[in-house]
Design a protein around this motif. Structure first.
Motif, short mmCIF file in Angstrom:
data_model
loop_
_atom_site.label_atom_id
_atom_site.label_comp_id
_atom_site.label_asym_id
_atom_site.label_seq_id
_atom_site.Cartn_x
_atom_site.Cartn_y
_atom_site.Cartn_z
N ASN A 98 7.25 -32.56 -5.33
CA ASN A 98 7.48 -33.44 -6.73
C ASN A 98 6.92 -33.02 -7.82
OD1 ASN A 98 9.50 -34.21 -4.46
ND2 ASN A 98 9.00 -36.30 -4.76
N PRO A 99 6.83 -32.55 -8.85
CA PRO A 99 8.40 -32.41 -9.36
C PRO A 99 8.19 -30.87 -9.19
CG PRO A 99 7.14 -33.14 -11.42
CD PRO A 99 6.25 -33.45 -9.79
N HIS A 100 9.53 -30.14 -10.14
CA HIS A 100 8.88 -28.95 -9.97
C HIS A 100 10.41 -29.06 -11.13
CE1 HIS A 100 12.27 -29.65 -6.96
NE2 HIS A 100 12.85 -28.66 -7.20
N LEU A 101 10.55 -27.38 -12.04
CA LEU A 101 10.79 -26.80 -12.81
C LEU A 101 11.94 -26.02 -12.78
CD1 LEU A 101 11.52 -27.20 -16.30
CD2 LEU A 101 9.28 -25.55 -17.10
N VAL A 102 13.09 -25.73 -12.46
CA VAL A 102 13.87 -25.40 -12.65
C VAL A 102 14.99 -24.43 -13.14
CG1 VAL A 102 15.68 -24.51 -10.93
CG2 VAL A 102 14.15 -26.99 -10.34
N GLY A 103 14.62 -22.57 -13.68
CA GLY A 103 15.27 -22.52 -14.29
C GLY A 103 16.09 -21.48 -13.83
N SER A 104 17.45 -20.83 -14.00
CA SER A 104 17.80 -19.77 -13.63
C SER A 104 17.44 -18.83 -12.13
CB SER A 104 18.43 -18.80 -13.82
OG SER A 104 18.20 -17.77 -14.98
N LEU A 109 6.12 -25.45 -10.79
CA LEU A 109 5.74 -26.06 -9.81
C LEU A 109 4.47 -26.99 -10.44
CD1 LEU A 109 5.45 -25.14 -6.39
CD2 LEU A 109 7.21 -26.32 -7.44
N SER A 110 4.26 -27.73 -10.69
CA SER A 110 3.01 -28.39 -11.28
C SER A 110 3.30 -30.26 -11.43
CB SER A 110 2.84 -28.22 -12.30
OG SER A 110 1.68 -28.81 -12.68
N SER A 111 2.33 -30.68 -12.73
CA SER A 111 2.24 -32.06 -12.21
C SER A 111 3.60 -32.40 -13.35
CB SER A 111 0.86 -33.00 -12.60
OG SER A 111 1.25 -32.68 -14.02
N ASP A 116 6.71 -31.08 -17.89
CA ASP A 116 7.23 -31.84 -19.12
C ASP A 116 6.43 -30.63 -20.68
OD1 ASP A 116 8.51 -33.00 -18.25
OD2 ASP A 116 7.08 -35.29 -19.47
N LEU A 117 5.61 -30.65 -21.11
CA LEU A 117 5.35 -28.94 -21.81
C LEU A 117 5.43 -28.23 -21.57
CD1 LEU A 117 1.32 -30.97 -21.89
CD2 LEU A 117 3.15 -30.90 -23.76
N LEU A 118 5.18 -27.60 -20.45
CA LEU A 118 6.20 -26.46 -20.24
C LEU A 118 7.62 -26.20 -20.61
CD1 LEU A 118 4.50 -25.27 -17.37
CD2 LEU A 118 3.27 -24.87 -19.59
N ARG A 119 8.14 -27.42 -20.30
CA ARG A 119 9.51 -27.31 -20.42
C ARG A 119 10.58 -27.12 -21.87
NH1 ARG A 119 14.01 -31.32 -21.26
NH2 ARG A 119 15.84 -30.44 -20.39
N GLU A 120 9.67 -27.65 -22.70
CA GLU A 120 9.48 -27.48 -24.36
C GLU A 120 9.44 -25.79 -24.56
OE1 GLU A 120 6.94 -29.62 -26.55
OE2 GLU A 120 6.96 -31.48 -25.45
N ARG A 121 9.46 -24.82 -24.17
CA ARG A 121 9.23 -23.20 -24.34
C ARG A 121 9.77 -22.86 -23.25
NH1 ARG A 121 3.02 -23.45 -24.68
NH2 ARG A 121 3.40 -25.44 -23.68
N LEU A 122 9.95 -23.11 -22.31
CA LEU A 122 10.45 -22.41 -20.87
C LEU A 122 12.59 -22.79 -20.50
CD1 LEU A 122 7.99 -22.00 -18.71
CD2 LEU A 122 8.84 -20.38 -19.43
N LYS A 135 19.11 -38.16 -3.44
CA LYS A 135 18.84 -39.03 -4.66
C LYS A 135 17.77 -38.50 -5.66
CE LYS A 135 17.81 -42.08 -1.52
NZ LYS A 135 16.61 -43.01 -0.39
N MET A 136 18.45 -36.31 -5.36
CA MET A 136 17.89 -35.48 -6.65
C MET A 136 17.85 -36.37 -7.95
SD MET A 136 17.94 -31.42 -7.38
CE MET A 136 19.23 -31.99 -8.30
N ARG A 137 17.13 -36.49 -9.23
CA ARG A 137 16.92 -36.70 -10.02
C ARG A 137 16.98 -35.50 -11.16
NH1 ARG A 137 14.95 -41.29 -13.53
NH2 ARG A 137 12.18 -39.81 -13.50
N THR A 138 18.03 -34.97 -12.04
CA THR A 138 17.67 -33.86 -12.85
C THR A 138 17.41 -34.35 -14.20
OG1 THR A 138 18.46 -32.97 -11.18
CG2 THR A 138 17.87 -31.47 -14.08
N VAL A 139 16.18 -33.96 -14.91
CA VAL A 139 16.02 -34.23 -16.30
C VAL A 139 16.23 -33.10 -17.11
CG1 VAL A 139 14.40 -35.17 -17.95
CG2 VAL A 139 14.54 -36.05 -15.91
#
Length: 140
Positions: A98-104, A109-111, A116-122, A135-139
């Motif tokens: 937890n947590p992770h950023l997922v694309g296609s 993986l990180s904090s 949140d910072l990477l998501r702005e660019r990726l 119970k997965m929550r996607t932001v």
């Protein structure tokens, strides 16, 4: 061992386990980060460059590639997949994280703060719990 090196080690182990899983790399078309079907998926290097990093490669196989990055935003691990089936196999074999950023066809993986910072660019979606639970929550 600090939290991030443990995370990187788990990401590497999960990638290796998934690459050896039956059916890994079979089926599934590709969708690039921009959502264009049939477009070439982004590489570890391309994703990393978008956030100002030259990755230190950990896994460099035909179906899965993983690189470690450290930027002013923080430390993270970028993993790319040749197919959606490969990504799904990796996510199913990965230890809980937890947590992770997922694309296609990629994950980071990180904090939460770094993601949140990477998501702005990726782009992508931040997954807050193990994707295998109800119970997965996607932001995003």
């Amino acid at each position: 061992m600090t939290t991030f090196p443990r995370l990187a080690a788990l990401a590497l182990l999960a990638g290796l386990v998934a690459a050896c899983s039956p059916g890994y790399g079979s089926g599934g078309g590709s969708v690039a980060a921009g959502g264009q079907a049939g477009a070439a998926p982004l590489t570890v290097e391309q994703l990393s460059a978008r956030v100002g990093c030259t990755p230190r490669m950990q896994v460099n196989a035909a179906d899965i590639r993983t690189g470690y990055c450290k930027t002013p935003d923080g430390e993270f691990v970028v993993t790319t997949f040749r197919t959606a089936a490969g990504k799904n196999a990796w996510m199913n074999a990965a230890p809980e994280y937890n947590p992770h950023l997922v694309g296609s066809l990629w994950t980071v993986l990180s904090s939460r703060e770094v993601l949140d910072l990477l998501r702005e660019r990726l782009g992508g979606d931040v997954h807050m719990t193990d994707h295998r639970t109800k119970k997965m929550r996607t932001v995003g």
